[in-house]
Design an enzyme around this catalytic site. Structure first.
Site, mmCIF file in Angstrom:
data_model
loop_
_atom_site.group_PDB
_atom_site.id
_atom_site.type_symbol
_atom_site.label_atom_id
_atom_site.label_comp_id
_atom_site.label_asym_id
_atom_site.label_seq_id
_atom_site.Cartn_x
_atom_site.Cartn_y
_atom_site.Cartn_z
ATOM 1 N N ASP A 169 0.774 -1.240 0.000
ATOM 2 C CA ASP A 169 0.000 0.000 0.000
ATOM 3 C C ASP A 169 0.810 1.298 0.000
ATOM 4 O OD1 ASP A 169 -1.700 -2.101 0.502
ATOM 5 O OD2 ASP A 169 -2.550 -1.280 2.329
ATOM 6 N N ARG A 202 1.875 2.181 10.412
ATOM 7 C CA ARG A 202 0.816 2.179 9.388
ATOM 8 C C ARG A 202 1.036 3.337 8.404
ATOM 9 N NH1 ARG A 202 -2.258 -1.884 8.256
ATOM 10 N NH2 ARG A 202 -3.769 -0.397 7.436
ATOM 11 N N GLU A 399 2.473 -9.663 11.380
ATOM 12 C CA GLU A 399 2.187 -9.221 10.014
ATOM 13 C C GLU A 399 3.493 -8.972 9.250
ATOM 14 O OE1 GLU A 399 -0.215 -5.699 9.998
ATOM 15 O OE2 GLU A 399 -0.770 -5.906 7.880
HETATM 16 C C1 DGY Z 1 -5.593 -1.988 4.400
HETATM 17 O O1 DGY Z 1 -6.713 -1.637 4.712
HETATM 18 O O2 DGY Z 1 -4.561 -1.687 5.004
HETATM 19 C C2 DGY Z 1 -5.445 -2.882 3.268
HETATM 20 O O3 DGY Z 1 -4.128 -3.153 2.946
HETATM 21 C C3 DGY Z 1 -6.191 -2.390 2.083
HETATM 22 O O4 DGY Z 1 -6.556 -3.500 1.414
#
Ligand code: DGY
Length: 428
Positions: A169, A202, A399
């Site tokens: 992402d 994140r 993760e």
């Molecule tokens: C998230 O929400 O972090 C996912 O990777 C999107 O699919």
């Protein structure tokens, strides 16, 4: 974490898959990702195939309940409601009977199907052939969609229209292209992920604004692929995606040799040739890796990320390329507690704890090792496999992992990390 007290890690991995089972499909992890994700499920299915072939088939069968009429397999299938994730089905506003997102994810599906089929055949699983045939047709429809919708100009590379499609992402690979995407959104952003995981691990809020801007834009296009293609400010012919598609196409072709028609075989062979040719043109000798192409700016995406090595799963390198790519992977890994970082430590963009900007992901190592083996670089593949298995044994089924310390990050009790453990442990 409780699983670290379990003496048998393989048992613990299977327990995570059982715990994340929601009825024939697996959530990536509880709460943070409470639905079925496309490429997560394909990796998970390969893990299940090692001990429960029926369940492996189920994982793929449940995923294609979300397949669209045009062949696209969405990145999320919202089988059952949950309020612990944003953006939910109401933001996507798609029209499929089982609610889904409106974008896709890497088509690992075909790779998984071949592996499941081979295991089923070895064990003489009843109804395997029938189940494989149905899933093969779904995969073929999705590959046709990829070429039609995401390579309309026939350059032999498929494009992503959203960073979430890549699965990576917030990779530095998207920084320049994403900077063109406005931060304004029609949807009110209510992030849930940062309530489950430390925000420093994140994507940033600004990334989310751009992610949601694109979702708003495509929803306004009625999720029509041609309108999206014509309107988007974010269009990257991605070597990681293309490599996975090419490899999955080779795997489907292999299945078609027994299960497909003459036309399907020749269609898949053509598709494969087009994709391998497209990928081969993206090798950059000065960088010792492959690079994606930003179709809006016309520029190579030179940011160093793991994507540059994924084509090894699909392309046979010549001797010089093989030596260069191997040395480059070793250079990225040298001095790290765990490799392969998704961004090398010498890059200005490197952030060892932030999601796709440096951390090590077990499934990426799995792909890199498959690519190294395909290209005859057994030793390095084995080293990376062992390093990955040890990282999981030390830190748990997280993760992702900080390459500089080995610390486990992001969500824990992660399905695809458990699947990767089962697969890589057998090899290492
Ligand atoms: C998230 O929400 O972090 C996912 O990777 C999107 O699919």
């Amino acid at each position: 974490m409780d699983h670290l007290n379990t003496p048998n890690m393989e048992e613990a991995a299977r327990a995570i898959l059982a715990r994340n089972d929601r009825g024939g499909y697996t959530v990536p992890t509880d709460r943070l990702y409470p639905f079925q994700w496309n490429w997560d499920s394909a990796f998970v299915a390969m893990g299940f195939a090692l001990f429960d072939v029926d369940r492996a088939y189920r994982e793929l069968e449940r995923l294609i309940e979300g397949q669209w009429a045009d062949g696209m397999i969405p990145h999320i299938v919202f089988h059952a409601p949950s309020d612990t994730y944003f953006p939910g089905p109401e933001v996507w506003g798609t029209r499929h009977a089982v609610p889904t997102s409106g974008i896709t994810q890497p088509p690992v599906f075909g790779m998984a199907l071949r592996q499941i089929h081979e295991t089923a055949t070895t064990f003489g699983t009843p109804d395997a052939e029938e189940r494989t045939r149905a899933l093969f047709q779904a995969a073929l429809r999705s590959h046709r969609w990829w070429l039609r919708a995401r390579d309309p100009d026939g350059i032999g590379l498929v494009s992503i229209l959203h960073p979430w499609e890549s699965g990576s992402d917030n990779s530095p690979a998207w920084d320049d292209a994403l900077a063109r995407v406005p931060v304004t959104t029609k949807t009110v952003i209510r992030r849930k992920d940062t309530g489950h995981v430390d925000p420093s691990m994140r994507p940033r809020d600004e990334d989310y604004q751009r992610f949601i801007h694109l979702v708003d834009l495509y929803r306004e296009c009625g999720w029509d692929p041609q309108r999206q293609w014509a309107t988007t400010p974010f269009k990257i012919a991605d070597v990681q995606m293309t490599a996975i598609l090419a490899r999955a196409t080779a795997d489907l072709l292999h299945l078609a040799e027994r299960l497909g028609s003459e036309e399907e075989r020749s269609e898949l062979a053509d598709m494969h040739q087009v994709l391998v040719r497209g990928l081969s043109r993206r090798w950059r000798p000065d960088l010792s890796r492959f690079v994606s192409l930003d179709l809006v700016s016309g520029q190579d995406v030179e940011a160093p990320t793991q994507a540059g090595f994924i084509p090894l799963i699909a392309v046979m390198l010549d001797g010089h390329q093989r030596g260069a790519a191997t040395a480059e992977i070793e250079r990225w890994t040298d001095g790290m507690v765990v490799g392969v970082p998704t961004t090398p430590s010498w890059s200005a963009a490197f952030e060892p704890k932030r999601y796709w900007r440096g951390p090590v992901w077990a499934v990426i190592n799995w792909l890199i090792c498959d690519g190294l083996r395909l290209n005859g670089t057994e030793d390095l593949a084995r080293r990376i496999e062992q390093m990955t298995v040890q990282a999981i044994e030390r830190a748990g089924f997280c993760e992702y992992f900080d390459p500089t310390t080995g610390e486990g990050l992001g969500g824990d009790t992660f399905s695809w990390t458990a699947a990767a453990y089962l697969v890589l442990k057998r090899r290492s």
